[in-house]
Write an enzyme that holds these catalytic residues in place. Structure first.
Site, PDB file in Angstrom:
ATOM      1  N   LYS A   9     -22.968  23.805  -0.695  1.00 22.80           N
ATOM      2  CA  LYS A   9     -22.241  23.564   0.546  1.00 22.80           C
ATOM      3  C   LYS A   9     -20.749  23.320   0.258  1.00 22.80           C
ATOM      4  O   LYS A   9     -20.395  22.732  -0.776  1.00 22.80           O
ATOM      5  CB  LYS A   9     -22.832  22.333   1.229  1.00 22.80           C
ATOM      6  CG  LYS A   9     -22.195  21.968   2.548  1.00 22.80           C
ATOM      7  CD  LYS A   9     -22.844  20.718   3.096  1.00 22.80           C
ATOM      8  CE  LYS A   9     -22.084  20.205   4.306  1.00 22.80           C
ATOM      9  NZ  LYS A   9     -20.723  19.760   3.998  1.00 22.80           N
ATOM     10  N   LYS A  14     -18.390  21.608  -6.077  1.00 21.66           N
ATOM     11  CA  LYS A  14     -18.749  22.708  -6.990  1.00 21.66           C
ATOM     12  C   LYS A  14     -17.681  22.936  -8.051  1.00 21.66           C
ATOM     13  O   LYS A  14     -17.985  23.001  -9.231  1.00 21.66           O
ATOM     14  CB  LYS A  14     -18.936  24.020  -6.206  1.00 21.66           C
ATOM     15  CG  LYS A  14     -20.178  24.092  -5.390  1.00 21.66           C
ATOM     16  CD  LYS A  14     -20.325  25.453  -4.742  1.00 21.66           C
ATOM     17  CE  LYS A  14     -19.171  25.773  -3.813  1.00 21.66           C
ATOM     18  NZ  LYS A  14     -19.083  24.901  -2.653  1.00 21.66           N
ATOM     19  N   LYS A  40      -9.469  30.026  -1.524  1.00 23.57           N
ATOM     20  CA  LYS A  40      -8.570  28.890  -1.809  1.00 23.57           C
ATOM     21  C   LYS A  40      -7.976  28.982  -3.209  1.00 23.57           C
ATOM     22  O   LYS A  40      -6.921  28.423  -3.488  1.00 23.57           O
ATOM     23  CB  LYS A  40      -9.334  27.563  -1.695  1.00 23.57           C
ATOM     24  CG  LYS A  40      -9.769  27.199  -0.272  1.00 23.57           C
ATOM     25  CD  LYS A  40     -10.070  25.707  -0.134  1.00 23.57           C
ATOM     26  CE  LYS A  40     -11.056  25.158  -1.148  1.00 23.57           C
ATOM     27  NZ  LYS A  40     -12.409  25.738  -1.070  1.00 23.57           N
ATOM     28  N   ASP A 127     -21.779  28.789   1.106  1.00 21.23           N
ATOM     29  CA  ASP A 127     -23.100  29.372   1.309  1.00 21.23           C
ATOM     30  C   ASP A 127     -23.051  30.886   1.076  1.00 21.23           C
ATOM     31  O   ASP A 127     -21.984  31.472   0.911  1.00 21.23           O
ATOM     32  CB  ASP A 127     -23.532  29.072   2.755  1.00 21.23           C
ATOM     33  CG  ASP A 127     -25.043  29.003   2.878  1.00 21.23           C
ATOM     34  OD1 ASP A 127     -25.721  29.604   2.031  1.00 21.23           O
ATOM     35  OD2 ASP A 127     -25.514  28.371   3.827  1.00 21.23           O
TER      36      ASP A 127
END
Lengths: 249, 380
Positions: A9, A14, A40, A127
Site C-alpha cells: 500500500k 516500501k 515520485k 497496488d
C-alpha cells in the site's frame, strides 16, 4: 541473479524497507541493483546521498533514445546500482505504461549485463492498479514478489489484492509470491492480523521491522538505518529480512 | 516537425509485417485491435487478400475491454477459433491500444498454447515501428520454434531466400524471376521465407547451404540459422545481370568458406538519390553503379539498426529531414508518393513500393529482376 519486486500500500514504507534491505545485502558483499518504479522517483534517495539522478523517463523525454546507460543509473552506498523509472507529466499520460517503457529501456541499454547484479530489487508504486504495474513481475524481470504491510486494515487489504493478482498470473509464468514483510505501525494485534493474512494467502511472514524513530533520524541524515546506525537492533531486523529474501537464491 | 508526415505517406507498420510474413504458412494470426487495422491491412497492405486464403482475424477490442484490461474475451475467441480451424501455429499481434494498456502478448500466447496445444507466438507489435521489424520478429519466431534440427545438406548448391514479402516485392513475378535466375546459375532456392512456400518447406531450411537475405526483415533469421547451424549468409537483392553474377559468386564463396558475404557496394555520389527499404534499395544503387559507373545517395527511412548502413547512406525518417536531404538532388528514385516533397528541378523516377503506397500503384510495380534494363534506361 535474484530479482524481487516489492509491492504494498502507498505510504507503508516500501522504499525505506527496500533501501535498507539493499544496504544490508550490499554489506554482505552482494552486488545490488535497486530500481524505483514510481513517478515520485524517490526510491533510492537514501542510497545515493545527495547525488542527483535523472529519471529514465526524463531522459526519454529530453533525449529520445540518445542517452547512455551511465546516464540512467548512479552508484550509491556500497556500489548499489540505483535507477528511477520516473513518470509522465503530472496529470497527463500513463504512469503504468511509463514503467513498462522505463524498464524496457533499462534492459535495452544492457543494465543487467553490465552490472551483473546478484540481487535486483524493484520498488513498485502501491497496488497492482493496471497492466503497467505488473511489468516488474513479468518474465524476464522479477522472480519473486514481496509485499510490505502493516497490521492496518487498508494495508492488509492492499496486500491481499496483490497476492490475488500474483496468483491469477501464475499461468503466465509471472513472478511467484515469496512472502510478507511486516513493517509495524504498532496497531492492536498487529502480528496476529498479518499472520492471519499470510495464512489466508498460503504464504508466510519473511521479515519483521519494528516501528522506530531511528528510521526518521536516518532519513534526516540522508541515509538508510543500516548505514547510519549499523549496530542498532533495527539494522539487524533489516539484515534478517534481507537474508530471508536471499534465501530464495 | 518531428515524427510528422503532412504530405507524404508513411511506411506500413510492424503489425502488417507480421501478418504479411506469416500469410502463407498455414497459421492463424490475430490482430488485437478495435478493427481499423484489419481493414488497413486487407485493403492496402495485402495484395493476396482476395486471391489466397489465410486465417487472419481482428479481435474487435472494445473500449470497455481496454479500460478493464479484460483479456479474457480475446483469449476465449482465439482459443475457440483455433480449436475449430486447427492452424499449424497461432500468432497474436498487438496494436497501439494494447501497447498503451501494457498487454503482455508473450504471456497471452502461453495461455493460448496451453489451452490449444498449438504453438503460439505473442508479438509485442504496437503500430509504431516499421513493417520490417514485424517481418523480422515473425520470421525469427518461426525459425526459433520450427528450425531446431540440423538436417543433411542438399547435394546441389541451395539457398533459402530470407525476408520475402509482397510488402517489398509485390506479387508481380519478382520473386519467381529471382528463383528462376538463381536456378539458371546453378543455385536452387530451397525455401522461401515466406512466399510460395508452406511451413514444412521452412522447417527444412537447415538443409540449404547458404541464406540469401534480400531485405532487412530476413536478417534476424539469417543470424539465428548461422548461430544454430553455422549457415553463412549473403546480403543483397541481385537486380540486374552484373549484380546477379556477383551474388552467385558471393553464394559460392560463402558456401566454400562459411564466411558471410555482402553484395551491397554502392559508393557516394552527389546527384542521384534512391529511397526505400535498406537491402533492396542499396542493392538497386549498387546495380545502378555497376551499370553506369555513377555513385548515388541512398535514403533508408525504415532501417532499424540493421548494421548494414555505411557513412554513404542516410537514415532520415521524417518528412522534413527527407526533404532536406533531397534539396540538391537532380534525380530521385522513389515511390510516387514521395514526389510532392521532391524539388521541382529534380527528375523523378517512380518506383512504387507496396509498403509505402499500398495498392495505389500496385498494377505498375516493376519486376526489377526481369525488367532491370528498361528501368535503368528510364533512369539514365
Amino acid at each position: 541473479m535474484l530479482k524481487i519486486a516489492v509491492y504494498g500500500k502507498g505510504g507503508i514504507g516500501k522504499s525505506t524497507t527496500v533501501s535498507n534491505m539493499a544496504a544490508a545485502m550490499a554489506d554482505k558483499g552482494l552486488q545490488v541493483m535497486q530500481i524505483g518504479c514510481d513517478p515520485k522517483a524517490d526510491s533510492t534517495i537514501l542510497l545515493r546521498g545527495n547525488e542527483k539522478l535523472t529519471t529514465i523517463l526524463d531522459l526519454v523525454r529530453t533525449k529520445q533514445d540518445q542517452f547512455t546507460l551511465d546516464e540512467m543509473v548512479r552508484l550509491g552506498y556500497k556500489n548499489i546500482v540505483c535507477a528511477e523509472a520516473g513518470g509522465p507529466t503530472p496529470g497527463l499520460g500513463c504512469a503504468g505504461r511509463g514503467i513498462i517503457a522505463a524498464l524496457t529501456k533499462l534492459a535495452e541499454k544492457g543494465a543487467y549485463e553490465k552490472y551483473q547484479p546478484d540481487v535486483v530489487l524493484y520498488d513498485v508504486l502501491g497496488d497492482v492498479v493496471c497492466g503497467g504495474f505488473t511489468m516488474p513481475m513479468r518474465p524476464g524481470y522479477a522472480d519473486y514478489v514481496v509485499v510490505v504491510t502493516s497490521g492496518e486494515n487498508m494495508s492488509i487489504y492492499a496486500a491481499a489484492n496483490i497476492a490475488t493478482a500474483v496468483q491469477q498470473f501464475q499461468n503466465r509464468n509471472y513472478a511467484k509470491f515469496a512472502g510478507l514483510v511486516l513493517n509495524r505501525r504498532n496497531v492492536k494485534d498487529e502480528t496476529a492480523k498479518v499472520q492471519q493474512l499470510a495464512d489466508d494467502i498460503e504464504s508466510k511472514i519473511i521479515g519483521s521491522i519494528d516501528r522506530s524513530d531511528l528510521i526518521q533520524s536516518a532519513e534526516e541524515l540522508g541515509k538508510t538505518v543500516v548505514e547510519a546506525f549499523p549496530e542498532a537492533p533495527l539494522t539487524q531486523q533489516y539484515r534478517n529480512t534481507g537474508r530471508s529474501n536471499c534465501d530464495q537464491l | 516537425m518531428k515524427h510528422t508526415a503532412s504530405i507524404i505517406s508513411r511506411y506500413t507498420a510492424d503489425i502488417s509485417g507480421v501478418c504479411s510474413a506469416l500469410y502463407e504458412l498455414g497459421g492463424m494470426t490475430v490482430m488485437h485491435d478495435a478493427g481499423g487495422y484489419g481493414s488497413l491491412y486487407a485493403t492496402h497492405d495485402e495484395p493476396r487478400w482476395y486471391d489466397q486464403d489465410s486465417l487472419i482475424f481482428v479481435s474487435g477490442l472494445t473500449e470497455t475491454q481496454a479500460i478493464l484490461g479484460d483479456d479474457q474475451k480475446f483469449l476465449e475467441d482465439t482459443i475457440q477459433a483455433a480449436q475449430r480451424l486447427k492452424p499449424r501455429f497461432i500468432a497474436l499481434t498487438g496494436s497501439p491500444i494494447p501497447m498503451v494498456i501494457g498487454t503482455d502478448f508473450p504471456a497471452l500466447a502461453l495461455e493460448v498454447a496451453q489451452a490449444t496445444d498449438i504453438p503460439t507466438f505473442g508479438f509485442n507489435t504496437d503500430g509504431m515501428h516499421p513493417y520490417t521489424t514485424g517481418i523480422d520478429q515473425a520470421l525469427t519466431a518461426i525459425a526459433t520454434r520450427f528450425c531446431t534440427e540440423a538436417l543433411p545438406k542438399t547435394p546441389n548448391l541451395t539457398v533459402n531466400l530470407l525476408g520475402v514479402t509482397p510488402l517489398d516485392f509485390s506479387v508481380n513475378g519478382t520473386v519467381s524471376a529471382l528463383t528462376e535466375s538463381l536456378a539458371a546459375h546453378g543455385i536452387t532456392v530451397h525455401s522461401n521465407w515466406a512466399m510460395y512456400n508452406d511451413l514444412d518447406a521452412l522447417k527444412k531450411a537447415s538443409q540449404a547451404h547458404v541464406n540469401l537475405v534480400v531485405t532487412t526483415g530476413g536478417l534476424g533469421v539469417a543470424k539465428l540459422l548461422q548461430q544454430r547451424f553455422k549457415m553463412p549468409y549473403v546480403v543483397g537483392m541481385p537486380y540486374g545481370p552484373a549484380l546477379m553474377a556477383q551474388a552467385v559468386t558471393a553464394i559460392q564463396t560463402a558456401d566454400q568458406t562459411g564466411v558471410n558475404q555482402s553484395i551491397l557496394n554502392c559508393t557516394k555520389g552527389a546527384d542521384t538519390y534512391f529511397i526505400g527499404e535498406t537491402v533492396t534499395t542499396m542493392s538497386l544503387a549498387t546495380a545502378y553503379q555497376q551499370a553506369t559507373g555513377q555513385g548515388s545517395r541512398v535514403i533508408c527511412p525504415v532501417d532499424a539498426q540493421s548494421g548494414l548502413l555505411t557513412e554513404n547512406e542516410l537514415t532520415a525518417h521524417d518528412e522534413d529531414d527527407i526533404r532536406d536531404c533531397l534539396k540538391t538532388a537532380t534525380t530521385i528514385v522513389a515511390d510516387p508518393l514521395y514526389q510532392p516533397i521532391c524539388p521541382a528541378s529534380a527528375r523523378f523516377v517512380p518506383l512504387p513500393h507496396e509498403a509505402f503506397s499500398g495498392r495505389i500503384y500496385h498494377d505498375t510495380m516493376p519486376n526489377l529482376v526481369t525488367d532491370f534494363a528498361p528501368f535503368l534506361q528510364s533512369l539514365v
